[in-house]
Design an enzyme around this catalytic site. Structure first.
Site, short mmCIF file in Angstrom:
data_model
loop_
_atom_site.label_atom_id
_atom_site.label_comp_id
_atom_site.label_asym_id
_atom_site.label_seq_id
_atom_site.Cartn_x
_atom_site.Cartn_y
_atom_site.Cartn_z
N GLY A 1 -6.08 0.73 -9.41
CA GLY A 1 -5.27 1.68 -10.19
C GLY A 1 -3.86 1.14 -10.40
N ASP A 2 -3.09 1.82 -11.26
CA ASP A 2 -1.70 1.44 -11.55
C ASP A 2 -1.60 0.05 -12.17
OD1 ASP A 2 -0.92 3.84 -10.21
OD2 ASP A 2 -1.14 2.77 -8.31
N LYS B 1 -2.45 0.56 -17.34
CA LYS B 1 -3.37 1.04 -18.39
C LYS B 1 -2.63 1.88 -19.42
CE LYS B 1 -6.03 3.12 -15.44
NZ LYS B 1 -5.46 2.64 -14.17
N GLY C 1 -1.17 9.22 -13.26
CA GLY C 1 0.11 9.52 -13.89
C GLY C 1 0.62 8.32 -14.66
N HIS C 2 1.19 8.57 -15.82
CA HIS C 2 1.88 7.48 -16.50
C HIS C 2 3.18 7.99 -17.09
CE1 HIS C 2 -1.39 8.91 -19.15
NE2 HIS C 2 -0.42 9.02 -20.03
N THR D 1 -3.55 11.78 -2.87
CA THR D 1 -2.32 12.22 -3.52
C THR D 1 -1.99 13.67 -3.16
OG1 THR D 1 -3.58 12.89 -5.47
CG2 THR D 1 -2.65 10.66 -5.50
N GLN E 1 -7.12 5.74 -12.58
CA GLN E 1 -7.33 4.96 -11.34
C GLN E 1 -7.96 3.59 -11.66
OE1 GLN E 1 -8.70 8.52 -10.97
NE2 GLN E 1 -6.60 9.05 -10.56
N THR F 1 -11.16 7.45 -4.66
CA THR F 1 -10.99 8.78 -5.23
C THR F 1 -12.39 9.40 -5.37
OG1 THR F 1 -9.83 10.06 -6.92
CG2 THR F 1 -10.96 8.05 -7.68
N THR G 1 3.68 7.02 -9.69
CA THR G 1 4.18 8.02 -10.66
C THR G 1 3.94 9.44 -10.14
OG1 THR G 1 3.41 6.48 -12.34
CG2 THR G 1 4.10 8.63 -13.12
N ARG H 1 4.07 1.32 -3.42
CA ARG H 1 2.76 0.67 -3.50
C ARG H 1 2.75 -0.59 -2.64
NH1 ARG H 1 3.16 1.21 -9.87
NH2 ARG H 1 2.63 3.42 -10.07
N ASP I 1 5.65 -10.95 -15.92
CA ASP I 1 7.08 -11.22 -15.73
C ASP I 1 7.56 -10.95 -14.30
OD1 ASP I 1 6.45 -8.48 -16.61
OD2 ASP I 1 8.55 -8.12 -16.15
N SER J 1 0.99 -8.62 -20.89
CA SER J 1 2.16 -7.74 -20.94
C SER J 1 3.27 -8.30 -20.06
CB SER J 1 1.76 -6.34 -20.48
OG SER J 1 2.91 -5.56 -20.31
N GLY K 1 6.50 -6.69 -19.70
CA GLY K 1 7.57 -5.70 -19.56
C GLY K 1 7.07 -4.37 -20.06
P1 IMP Z 1 -7.10 11.29 -4.46
O1 IMP Z 1 -7.59 10.79 -5.76
O2 IMP Z 1 -5.83 12.08 -4.53
O3 IMP Z 1 -8.19 12.00 -3.69
O4 IMP Z 1 -6.73 10.00 -3.57
C1 IMP Z 1 -7.74 9.09 -3.12
C2 IMP Z 1 -7.21 7.65 -3.14
O5 IMP Z 1 -7.00 7.25 -4.48
C3 IMP Z 1 -5.85 7.47 -2.44
O6 IMP Z 1 -5.82 6.17 -1.86
C4 IMP Z 1 -4.85 7.53 -3.58
O7 IMP Z 1 -3.67 6.85 -3.29
C5 IMP Z 1 -5.65 6.82 -4.67
N1 IMP Z 1 -5.24 7.20 -6.02
C6 IMP Z 1 -5.52 8.33 -6.68
N2 IMP Z 1 -5.00 8.30 -7.92
C7 IMP Z 1 -4.39 7.12 -8.05
C8 IMP Z 1 -3.70 6.48 -9.14
O8 IMP Z 1 -3.55 7.01 -10.25
N3 IMP Z 1 -3.23 5.23 -8.88
C9 IMP Z 1 -3.41 4.60 -7.69
N4 IMP Z 1 -4.05 5.16 -6.66
C10 IMP Z 1 -4.55 6.40 -6.85
#
Ligand code: IMP
Length: 444
Positions: free
Chosen positions: A12-13, A16, A40-41, A128, A223, A238, A298, A304, A332, A412, A414
């Site tokens: 994730g992150d 995207k 989140g973005h 989260t 994710q 997740t 976010t 992270r 970068d 990408s 930046g």
């Molecule tokens: P949950 O989705 O809140 O149940 O979290 C489960 C796992 O997924 C945890 O390690 C969170 O940090 C990770 N996680 C959930 N959403 C994101 C995201 O958008 N980016 C990165 N990690 C995420």
């Protein structure tokens, strides 16, 4: 016409948001197919920065339909806050459609998410805390509330009366928390229902109609692959399926309707929450990547964890998602480094392993086998073509493409839209499965 799935190839992150924003320009419909407000973005509109958790950023394009699909879980309070923010900018939200079969996050889901994490002690997942796991658990247990229940006054009242009494036993007896008052929750959610009702549709039908009209559809995963419930680093995952296959289930379309899969990966690796991470960098280098990459979540603001690029994970993501091409982001961030390492394979209990192990216990014993490449030690943030890149940066990208046997279509450099190198058309390039064996999977 092309129907494209964009997925995260790591934890994730991966960036995207920026990639889907770029691709949304040529999409008629953007569909979010799983996850909830755990994603989140950050979006910058008219000089104003705000955070979106559920609404695809395609909403900022006036003619793009945005669909929050069946496979998502919706926290109405957060969704309404996002609608308010967008409308306050004078941008219409009439193009936002919400699936009637998506599940609804309730106050007890959040409470149980946080309380169960606390109870886990050092076994915690690092969620989260947004109630995502408990919402999906209720979906499987068949005690969930769907959007179509939310907007039917009597059905909501009946279901919530029963469910809240049931959840109160768990809250009180298991977690020592005060019970919820069903009347208060019902009233609150009825108000949410009124606000959301005009957006609620049979989303899989809308998507099918768009396919029949030969519209371009972008399926947006939240994710990443390694957070997938079935294929990720279980139990540190997740509760949904971010992988490309999840797009079919979560949007309600058949696999034959997907034309292409684009994988997004950072030029290094990050993860938030708990769980093994073989290439994690502690100390100064990890700090440097975190600072240069602004690696803070976010949704939760958590720092992270950062590490080198892991091609074992990359190859796994290519396999599990059927990735046709890659978008490599945040190149970068590596600009100042003298040397850059890439993980080629692992050593587990003294033996070489080229494949991602399914067991997290085994994964935690993986030692990375690295190849060290020279850094370029100059800024790439103004590069707009491959020719502009320092030769070491180009070699780095070629090496990644070779290791994963997939072409890189986009780089990408930046946060802004301009800081992008388009190597080949990410939407209409050749399908990887159709490339002959002589195809050299380099970046151009
Ligand atoms: P949950 O989705 O809140 O149940 O979290 C489960 C796992 O997924 C945890 O390690 C969170 O940090 C990770 N996680 C959930 N959403 C994101 C995201 O958008 N980016 C990165 N990690 C995420």
């Amino acid at each position: 016409m092309a129907n494209v799935v964009v997925i995260g190839a790591q934890w994730g992150d991966e960036g995207k948001g920026k990639v889907t924003d770029l691709l949304s320009r040529s999409a008629d419909v953007v569909v979010r197919y799983q996850g909830g407000v755990n994603a989140g973005h950050t979006v910058v509109v008219k000089g104003q920065t705000f955070k979106l958790h559920l609404i695809p950023s395609g909403i900022l394009y006036p003619d793009t339909k945005c669909i929050i699909g069946s496979g998502t879980v919706i926290d109405p309070a957060v969704l309404i806050e996002e609608l308010d923010q967008i409308e306050a900018l004078g941008i219409s939200t009439k193009n936002l459609l919400i699936s009637e079969t998506a599940h609804v996050t309730m106050p007890y889901h959040r409470l149980i998410d946080k309380a169960s994490e606390e109870r886990r002690g050092n076994q915690k997942i690092g969620t989260t805390g947004r109630g995502i796991g408990p919402t999906y658990a209720d979906k499987s247990e068949r005690t969930g509330i769907r959007v179509l229940d939310l907007i039917e006054k009597e059905a909501l009242q009946q279901q919530l009366n029963w469910t809240i009494n049931y959840k109160n036993v768990i809250l009180e007896k298991l977690y020592n928390l005060p019970p919820l008052d069903p009347t208060v929750v019902i009233e609150q959610y009825q108000a949410y229902a009124e606000r959301l009702r005009p957006h609620v549709v049979d989303s899989s039908l809308k998507i099918y109609e768009a396919i029949e009209e030969k519209r371009n559809i972008l399926f947006e995963g939240a994710q990443g692959t390694l957070l997938d419930l079935d294929h990720g680093t279980y139990p540190y995952v997740t509760s949904s399926n971010p992988v490309a296959g999840g797009a079919c289930v979560g949007a309600g379309v058949g696999p034959t309707m997907i034309d292409r899969v684009i994988g997004v990966a950072k030029a290094y690796t990050t993860r938030v929450g708990e769980g093994p991470f073989p290439t994690e960098l502690e100390g100064t280098l990890g700090e440097l990547l975190c600072a240069r990459g602004a690696e803070f979540g976010t949704t939760t603001g958590r720092r992270r964890r950062c590490g080198w690029f892991d091609s074992v994970i990359g190859r796994y993501a290519v396999r599990i998602n059927g990735i046709d091409c890659l978008a490599i982001t945040k190149l970068d961030v590596l600009d100042t480094l003298e040397e850059i390492k890439v993980c080629l394979a692992y050593e587990i209990d003294g033996e070489r392993c080229d494949h991602f192990p399914s067991s997290s216990r085994k994964f935690s014993r993986c030692l990375p086998i690295y190849k060290t490449l020279p850094g370029w030690q100059q800024s790439t943030s103004e590069c707009r073509t491959l020719e502009d890149l320092p030769s070491q940066a180009l070699d780095y990208l070629k090496f990644l493409a070779e290791l994963m046997a997939v072409p890189i279509a986009l780089v990408s450099l930046g946060a802004s839209r301009e800081q992008t190198i388009i190597v080949e058309d990410p939407i209409h390039g050749p399908k990887r499965a159709l490339l002959d064996s002589n195809h050299v999977p380099l970046i151009s």
